[in-house]
Design a protein around this motif. Structure first.
Motif, mmCIF file in Angstrom:
data_model
loop_
_atom_site.group_PDB
_atom_site.id
_atom_site.type_symbol
_atom_site.label_atom_id
_atom_site.label_comp_id
_atom_site.label_asym_id
_atom_site.label_seq_id
_atom_site.Cartn_x
_atom_site.Cartn_y
_atom_site.Cartn_z
ATOM 1 N N ARG A 82 106.128 51.157 56.743
ATOM 2 C CA ARG A 82 104.955 50.349 57.053
ATOM 3 C C ARG A 82 104.100 51.052 58.104
ATOM 4 N NH1 ARG A 82 108.962 46.801 56.436
ATOM 5 N NH2 ARG A 82 109.509 46.668 58.621
ATOM 6 N N VAL A 83 102.772 50.918 57.963
ATOM 7 C CA VAL A 83 101.819 51.404 58.958
ATOM 8 C C VAL A 83 101.342 50.161 59.698
ATOM 9 C CG1 VAL A 83 99.601 52.544 59.328
ATOM 10 C CG2 VAL A 83 101.129 53.351 57.504
ATOM 11 N N GLY A 84 101.781 49.984 60.909
ATOM 12 C CA GLY A 84 101.437 48.786 61.666
ATOM 13 C C GLY A 84 102.475 47.698 61.476
ATOM 14 N N MET B 124 96.579 42.992 52.894
ATOM 15 C CA MET B 124 97.685 43.746 52.294
ATOM 16 C C MET B 124 98.315 44.663 53.335
ATOM 17 S SD MET B 124 96.314 44.741 48.468
ATOM 18 C CE MET B 124 94.674 45.301 48.895
ATOM 19 N N TRP B 125 99.635 44.840 53.212
ATOM 20 C CA TRP B 125 100.337 45.791 54.059
ATOM 21 C C TRP B 125 99.915 47.203 53.666
ATOM 22 C CZ3 TRP B 125 103.537 44.715 58.123
ATOM 23 C CH2 TRP B 125 103.976 43.407 58.249
ATOM 24 N N ILE B 126 99.988 48.122 54.625
ATOM 25 C CA ILE B 126 99.741 49.542 54.353
ATOM 26 C C ILE B 126 101.041 50.283 54.605
ATOM 27 C CG2 ILE B 126 98.446 51.601 55.023
ATOM 28 C CD1 ILE B 126 96.128 49.775 55.790
ATOM 29 N N ILE C 16 98.282 50.991 45.980
ATOM 30 C CA ILE C 16 96.903 51.423 45.761
ATOM 31 C C ILE C 16 96.543 52.402 46.874
ATOM 32 C CG2 ILE C 16 94.487 50.702 45.604
ATOM 33 C CD1 ILE C 16 95.529 47.853 45.008
ATOM 34 N N GLY C 17 96.064 53.576 46.515
ATOM 35 C CA GLY C 17 95.697 54.570 47.514
ATOM 36 C C GLY C 17 94.599 54.088 48.439
ATOM 37 N N THR D 205 98.119 57.262 52.558
ATOM 38 C CA THR D 205 98.555 55.888 52.794
ATOM 39 C C THR D 205 98.185 55.030 51.590
ATOM 40 O OG1 THR D 205 96.487 55.384 53.961
ATOM 41 C CG2 THR D 205 98.394 56.023 55.317
ATOM 42 N N PHE D 206 98.851 53.859 51.491
ATOM 43 C CA PHE D 206 98.697 52.996 50.320
ATOM 44 C C PHE D 206 98.715 51.529 50.731
ATOM 45 C CE2 PHE D 206 100.758 56.896 49.206
ATOM 46 C CZ PHE D 206 100.098 57.305 48.054
#
Length: 166
Positions: free
Chosen positions: A84-86, A95-97, A125-126, A148-149
């Protein structure tokens, strides 16, 4: 080595299945439909007491394998982990990244997991903020073209229920 696995999961709002049961196939193959490789992403159960992506991890299945040990057959998957980013979903999209996890030197972080820990397929999703989308992007190479996605909670109502924060 196996090219796919079947995920069966409980989706109480899905009226099309028997008592809310749903099934889908997850693929990890070098040649899908005799053409390009396909390595599906999945949600992996880490802690079923936590809601949504707080209790799940995201990974890309690179192979399905089975082996026999002590008279038992173990069904497993080789997974490239995403992190996870963040600590919360994206403020604009909800949405999560995530991004691919890497070791020092840039090698992918891989693990072998039991297939029973795979909850269901995930759709990524990019993220292309302030960058042009690569011209050579296609369904078989999209996960290699972005850093990242977004974890797509809008792909179906089951994903929305799983990932949506009330």
């Amino acid at each position: 080595l196996h090219a796919s696995a079947e995920a069966v999961f409980y989706a109480p709002s899905d009226v099309s299945g028997t008592t809310g049961m749903r099934r889908e196939y997850i693929r990890a193959t070098t040649s899908w439909r005799k053409k390009h490789p396909r390595y599906d992403c999945v949600f992996i159960n880490r802690d079923s007491n936590l809601p949504g992506l707080l209790g799940l991890d995201v990974g890309q299945v690179k192979a399905f394998i089975s082996f026999k040990y002590g008279g038992l057959i173990y069904q497993c998957a080789l997974v490239h982990w995403y992190q996870r980013v963040g600590s919360t979903p994206d403020e604009d999209t909800g949405m999560w990244i995530v991004k691919p996890s890497k070791l020092r030197g840039g090698l992918p972080l891989l693990s072998i997991i039991h297939v029973d820990t795979i909850y269901r397929a995930a759709h990524l999703i990019g993220v292309s903020l302030n960058k042009a989308i690569p011209a050579d992007i296609d369904h078989y190479n999209a996960l290699d073209r972005f850093d990242t996605f977004y974890v797509n909670k809008f792909i179906d109502h089951n994903a929305f229920e799983l990932l949506h924060d009330p």
